[in-house]
Design an enzyme around this catalytic site. Structure first.
Site, short mmCIF file in Angstrom:
data_model
loop_
_atom_site.label_atom_id
_atom_site.label_comp_id
_atom_site.label_asym_id
_atom_site.label_seq_id
_atom_site.Cartn_x
_atom_site.Cartn_y
_atom_site.Cartn_z
N ASP A 266 -7.89 15.77 6.17
CA ASP A 266 -6.91 15.19 5.23
C ASP A 266 -5.62 16.00 5.30
OD1 ASP A 266 -5.74 13.73 3.22
OD2 ASP A 266 -6.89 14.66 1.61
N ASP B 198 -5.43 7.74 6.95
CA ASP B 198 -5.58 8.84 5.97
C ASP B 198 -6.97 8.80 5.35
OD1 ASP B 198 -5.19 10.91 4.20
OD2 ASP B 198 -4.12 9.68 2.74
N HIS C 72 -10.31 17.60 -0.12
CA HIS C 72 -9.65 18.43 -1.14
C HIS C 72 -10.43 19.70 -1.49
CE1 HIS C 72 -7.08 14.83 -2.84
NE2 HIS C 72 -7.00 14.94 -1.52
N GLU D 167 2.22 13.46 0.50
CA GLU D 167 1.33 12.37 0.05
C GLU D 167 0.46 12.84 -1.09
OE1 GLU D 167 -2.34 10.01 -0.28
OE2 GLU D 167 -2.18 12.10 0.33
N GLU D 168 -0.04 14.08 -0.95
CA GLU D 168 -1.01 14.58 -1.94
C GLU D 168 -0.42 14.70 -3.33
OE1 GLU D 168 -3.95 14.53 -1.32
OE2 GLU D 168 -4.33 15.04 0.78
#
Lengths: 468, 468
Positions: free
Chosen positions: A292, A354, A425, A326-327
């Site tokens: 990611d 993604d 994450h 993006e996060e």
């Protein structure tokens, strides 16, 4: 969602029609598509790219120093891979520093917990917060709770994320992460610590973005690992009065400049028309951002490279966009849509990778219903690479999800995400989680997709409004 | 190791002989064994015990406050489960505090690493140590290296632990953990950071005991996670000059008193003869000590309880020993052997459960060769529980491994350890890693073993000297 017999029939009909009209062009397109597939599957380029990004840059939280190292890496990498143009576009991104996050059960059974701050969270006072835990199965249960049960306590949302190939379990539980702090603070909670939004049983907490709301107190927000959530739940079964101590020192530090990094293979006959394949360059800070979204960066970059090496370039321009931040809330994607608004009418189609490096098993579109069968037929050669035709309800991926609102068609190349939320994450998002063969299959699929779309004669617009 | 045809023949011969001599007693023993198996497999007791230990105590590093909480827990738990006697015996244990351990690559690619201090390690100076990494594939390679290559550097032993059902990969690599600091310091290294001794790909480092040697400098010793070791190796491929910064603040703080906690079901006709089944009560501090060795505690405690509930108690005393400070060097086991030396001649046999909660697939012994076939026949009913006869080369388990030196027979109930070293000595050693059904199968096997040994008429001594 399965295709109805009617759709299958119309697929055959339009597919057949299309084949008659453009037999020669189709043959060439499909043979180039097959060659791109073969080239990608026999190349280690995509894996080399994600290895390079994770080893030479590693974690690259948007707004951090490492984010700019990543931008420089991307410009250099794209610059070495045969694209006609490489450039970057500034994006303002929030700066959030993680700091430390510690938690321990004070009573009835003193034990340390493994937690991580959620992105954007404020900190606790320096001395921390000690308060009883109040547990809810879901965000909805919290929303319905009597405020007197919540005031002065630390909210614990214990929602277990189920495992699906599509990853849809994430959507079922992530609301507790993004909106839990608002709901908890509205009822007077002092802090919130959720069960991680993850399908694993590793003692690692999953971070991810959370939100506050104007007029509602900002309370510290964290996630605990799944084994820790099990532990707290078992303590609560023994004694409803479980006291948690929480110390967190994240900081919100204003804004910084980051960049969308863009590379193009200029179209041979319709250079102003764009086929966009994207991924996001930023990552969370605890892993090395391999799945990611190092994988996505590698997939679309390799795909663009293969197209750049074709003896005859496709008609439309293939644009690779590596999005910023993006996060932190699709910031690069929103910025791109705004900055390129005048050009969006010329965006033929867009897709973002993604979702890790699991194999692509299906391609979905969001195009005019009348174009759907034809575009499925036109991308039929992707089936040799394991990509089956899907539905006409694609979102396109996070950073392109706003483009259909501007009329831009999108596609979603669906990946097997069975284990994606095991690592997502967390510190566990590292290179070893990527299967090089599956990654190459992804690069092949994106190369085929981008090439075939850049060559397509199908009118994909106007988008058919979707039932909500 | 497979049995030879000769051993199989002698098994049949002695087994047949034994059956003729003791048919009635054997029938009773085997029917009680079958009942114990049935009872254990249909009970959640073992799981309840390990849940209680991990939730109500959790991490319990020997010499810490939590170690004494665990001792109290054990006395209370054993006291509630029908044993005839529960007592504890003091053991002096070293006190080591983990403190913090941080590492980051300074150059060529700045990145944080996930490390953990090895047990017993000294700390770095407060400002840390920064030095180039020198990599070795194995401890042996380090030992053979020219000291000029090592002096002033941080040694990195990159030995990958392979996965085996027997867990033997651990034995192939653990020398780098226990003796690496000595070998590195002898050549002038400033510190050592090894690849974790673990079979997983989680970004968690595996702790475990290390040693120093009189006359050799004590240097800080840590382990990095497997993904971090991959990362460093990939950096070294790009640039041989990789500089690591290391900050560690563990402390050695003298000695404290801990306890071996012991419970007995008094034998009905030979109460002074002992069948010992053990496990260790202490754990490392980063997980909750579920598989290492909460599972063992639960297995032998439940097994002892089932025997305590029999209408007719077995001939010999069944003694459950929960050892102190196994992790810090078999300290409880050595202490027991010393304190009970006068009684060891009366120890009929001993076995420890300290390999997680994987199913037991085989039972090995270390008994007189002439007794081996008979004891295999006598424990034949364990095959119904999935436990096949094995060899006569058992170690018995860490805390009883010194007992054969005193002439005490031992047995090893071999567990499937395929995933044991994924979690061993990490924060991931938590309750969810235990399969309740596999745990119950273990408790059944230990109950059968302890009962059958307490009833056995076979002379197990003198031990046959083993070829090294």
């Amino acid at each position: 969602m399965k295709s109805s017999p009617l759709i299958l029939l119309s697929t055959l009909f339009f597919g057949g029609l299309f084949a008659c009209q453009n037999a020669a062009a189709t043959d060439t397109n499909q043979s180039v598509s097959a060659k791109l597939q073969q080239q990608a599957l026999s190349s280690s380029l995509a894996y080399d790219i994600v290895e390079s990004l994770t080893v030479e840059v590693g974690p690259r939280l948007a707004g951090s120093d490492k984010d700019l190292v990543a931008v420089e890496w991307a410009e250099k990498k794209l610059g070495s891979l045969g694209f006609d143009k490489v450039y970057k576009e500034a994006v303002q991104v929030p700066v959030w520093q993680r700091g430390e996050a510690k938690a321990n059960i004070v009573s009835p059974y003193a034990q340390p917990l493994v937690i991580t701050a959620l992105g954007g969270s404020v900190g606790t006072p320096e001395e921390g917060i000690s308060a009883p835990i109040v547990r809810f199965e879901t965000l909805d249960e919290l929303k319905q709770a009597d405020p007197s049960l919540v005031a002065g306590k630390i909210v614990f949302i214990d929602h277990i994320t189920p495992r699906f190939k599509t990853g849809k379990g994430y959507g079922m539980t992530v609301g507790g992460r993004s909106r839990g702090a608002i709901a908890a603070a509205e009822k007077g909670a002092l802090a919130i610590v959720i069960r991680s939004i993850g399908t694993d049983h590793d003692r690692m907490a999953h971070t991810g973005m959370m939100r506050y709301q104007e007029g509602v107190d900002k309370i510290p927000a964290a996630a605990m690992s799944n084994p820790d959530a099990d532990l707290v739940t078992l303590m609560l079964k023994r004694d409803p009065n479980v006291v948690l101590h929480l110390e967190m020192s994240p900081k919100n530090l204003g804004y910084a400049t980051s960049y969308n990094v863009i590379a193009e293979v200029t179209g041979s006959s319709k250079p102003d028309e764009i086929v966009l394949i994207g991924a996001h360059l930023d990552s969370w800070d605890e892993g090395t951002g391999a799945i990611d979204d190092g994988a996505g960066v590698a997939i679309v970059t390799a795909a663009g490279h293969y197209i750049s090496q074709l003896p005859v370039k496709p008609a439309r321009t293939v644009r690779v966009v590596l999005y910023a931040a993006e996060e932190l809330g699709l910031i690069g994607g929103k910025s791109y849509a705004k900055d390129h608004q005048a050009e969006l009418a010329k965006h033929y189609i867009a897709a973002e990778s993604d979702f890790g490096a699991g194999r692509i098993y299906q391609i979905d579109f969001n195009v005019a219903d009348k174009a759907f069968a034809a575009v499925q037929a036109h991308t039929g050669s992707m089936q040799d690479n394991g990509v089956a035709p899907g539905n006409n309800k694609a979102s396109g991926g996070p950073d392109v999800s706003m483009l259909p609102g501007y009329g831009v068609p999108v596609a979603s190349l669906r990946q097997d995400g069975s284990d994606y939320f095991d690592y997502h994450h967390t510190p566990n998002d590292t290179l070893d989680k990527i299967d090089p063969e599956a990654l190459a299959q992804n690069a092949a699929a994106y190369a085929q997709f981008a090439y075939l779309m850049a060559q397509s004669d199908i009118e994909l617009r106007p988008l058919t409004p979707k039932a909500k």
